[in-house]
Design a protein around this motif. Structure first.
Motif, short mmCIF file in Angstrom:
data_model
loop_
_atom_site.label_atom_id
_atom_site.label_comp_id
_atom_site.label_asym_id
_atom_site.label_seq_id
_atom_site.Cartn_x
_atom_site.Cartn_y
_atom_site.Cartn_z
N ARG A 1 -59.75 -17.20 -61.31
CA ARG A 1 -61.15 -16.76 -61.34
C ARG A 1 -61.89 -17.24 -60.08
N LEU A 2 -61.60 -18.46 -59.65
CA LEU A 2 -62.21 -18.97 -58.43
C LEU A 2 -61.84 -18.11 -57.22
N ARG A 3 -60.58 -17.74 -57.15
CA ARG A 3 -60.13 -16.90 -56.04
C ARG A 3 -60.85 -15.55 -56.04
N GLN A 4 -61.06 -15.02 -57.25
CA GLN A 4 -61.74 -13.73 -57.35
C GLN A 4 -63.22 -13.87 -56.93
N GLN A 5 -63.88 -14.91 -57.44
CA GLN A 5 -65.31 -15.06 -57.20
C GLN A 5 -65.60 -15.41 -55.74
N LEU A 6 -64.70 -16.18 -55.13
CA LEU A 6 -64.92 -16.60 -53.74
C LEU A 6 -64.18 -15.70 -52.74
N ASP A 7 -63.39 -14.78 -53.27
CA ASP A 7 -62.66 -13.83 -52.42
C ASP A 7 -61.83 -14.56 -51.37
N ASP A 8 -61.08 -15.56 -51.85
CA ASP A 8 -60.26 -16.37 -50.94
C ASP A 8 -59.13 -17.01 -51.75
N PRO A 9 -57.92 -17.17 -51.17
CA PRO A 9 -56.81 -17.81 -51.91
C PRO A 9 -57.09 -19.26 -52.31
N LEU A 10 -57.89 -19.95 -51.52
CA LEU A 10 -58.32 -21.34 -51.78
C LEU A 10 -57.16 -22.33 -51.66
N LEU A 11 -56.14 -22.21 -52.48
CA LEU A 11 -54.95 -23.06 -52.41
C LEU A 11 -53.72 -22.17 -52.24
N VAL A 12 -52.90 -22.51 -51.25
CA VAL A 12 -51.73 -21.69 -50.93
C VAL A 12 -50.47 -22.55 -51.05
N LYS A 13 -49.44 -22.01 -51.72
CA LYS A 13 -48.18 -22.75 -51.86
C LYS A 13 -47.44 -22.81 -50.52
N THR A 14 -47.00 -24.02 -50.18
CA THR A 14 -46.21 -24.24 -48.96
C THR A 14 -45.05 -25.16 -49.31
N PRO A 15 -44.05 -25.30 -48.43
CA PRO A 15 -42.93 -26.22 -48.72
C PRO A 15 -43.39 -27.64 -49.01
N SER A 16 -44.54 -28.03 -48.46
CA SER A 16 -45.01 -29.40 -48.69
C SER A 16 -46.04 -29.48 -49.81
N GLY A 17 -46.17 -28.39 -50.59
CA GLY A 17 -47.14 -28.39 -51.69
C GLY A 17 -48.26 -27.41 -51.42
N MET A 18 -49.26 -27.40 -52.31
CA MET A 18 -50.38 -26.47 -52.16
C MET A 18 -51.35 -26.99 -51.11
#
Length: 311
Positions: free
Chosen positions: A44-61
């Protein structure tokens, strides 16, 4: 403002925790919700802010630039909201420098202010009190905007609007005073003796009709009012030097008797008691300083009420 109306402000707390933990599972534990619920909140946060906010990476989000830019403002906003929702600080009269404004008649000033001023001087030396005269139109707006704290006076005269808070302070009843060596009135006057005498009237507005005159008119009677004055201050001195009768509330008459040689006698008419009251706006009901002020006034009122009316 339209964006704010469409945004669920409850999501800000979840955003703050997610940015601190950068892990949905740990954030869910801190928020006491399930991992599934927290994942839904992040969506819901991603939708409301129109941004991924936290992205999965090999070292974590990892947070996006957009979310990093929001971290400090959101934290500041949450801290401010937390401060606003905290219970108000207790009022300490010994250190306060607050000013209270009270509207009161000179009757209330005469009965309350000596004791009230002594109490303020001893328990709240930094507190200032400003007394204003009551007006013919009840001061609803000053009570609402905070430029006036309380109004003191006769409840039947003030007639406060129903939406305001009103507290009984004490009762009084009409009496009359004459000079102690009055040549004709030595005891409680009969109605005939009362009407035969000259009268003095205290009228702030200059009206020649008081509650006694209204009662006499109902009986088809009237009295002669020789003198009308706008203030209480000169009244006892004038009565002590003349043969006039002054009718006034008993508790005020008792104070006058302490100043000059007067006799307090009953008025030979059936008149209702006076209810003295304090009125304030509900907006100030829970304010600690305002609660303290009202309690001091009510305590003095209780002491006055405990003093018997002896007629």
């Amino acid at each position: 403002m339209s964006n704010l109306r469409n945004f669920d402000l409850n999501l800000l707390l979840a955003f703050d925790v997610l940015m601190q933990e950068r892990n949905v599972t740990r954030a869910a534990e801190r928020m006491f919700v399930t991992q599934s619920a927290m994942s839904h909140t992040l969506h819901r946060l991603r939708q409301q802010l129109d941004d991924p906010l936290l992205v999965k990476t090999p070292s974590g989000m990892q947070p996006t630039d957009r979310s990093l830019a929001l971290v400090a403002p959101v934290r500041s906003l949450l801290l401010e909201m937390e401060r606003l929702l905290e219970p108000p600080q207790a009022f300490d009269p010994t250190t306060s420098q607050r000013r209270f404004t009270i509207a009161a008649t000179d009757y209330m000033e005469f009965l309350l202010l000596p004791e009230f001023s002594r109490l303020i001087e001893q328990t709240a030396p930094g507190v200032d009190i400003h007394i204003k005269r009551t007006e013919s139109v009840f001061p609803v707006t000053p009570l609402e905007n905070g430029s006036l704290d309380v109004v003191l006076g006769f409840a039947s005269v003030l007639e406060p609007p129903a939406q305001l808070n009103c507290e009984h302070l004490f009762v009084d009843q009409m009496a009359c005073v004459v000079r102690k060596d009055h040549p004709k009135i030595r005891h409680a006057p009969t109605l005939e003796e009362y009407l035969a005498a000259g009268h003095m009237l205290i009228s702030r507005t200059g009206s020649q009709v008081g509650v006694i005159d209204e009662k006499l008119a109902e009986l088809g009677l009237e009295r002669r009012i020789n003198l009308i004055v706008p203030h209480f201050l000169s009244a006892p001195l004038i009565v002590a030097e003349t043969d006039m009768i002054l009718s006034l509330p008993y508790r005020l008459a008792a104070q006058f008797r302490r100043l000059v040689a007067l006799k307090i006698l009953p008025v030979p008419l059936e008149l209702p008691n006076y209810d003295l009251a304090m009125i304030w706006h509900p907006l100030r009901e829970k304010d600690p300083a305002h609660c303290w002020l009202r309690e001091q006034i009510m305590a003095i009122g209780r002491n006055i009420d405990a003093t018997a009316i002896a007629l």
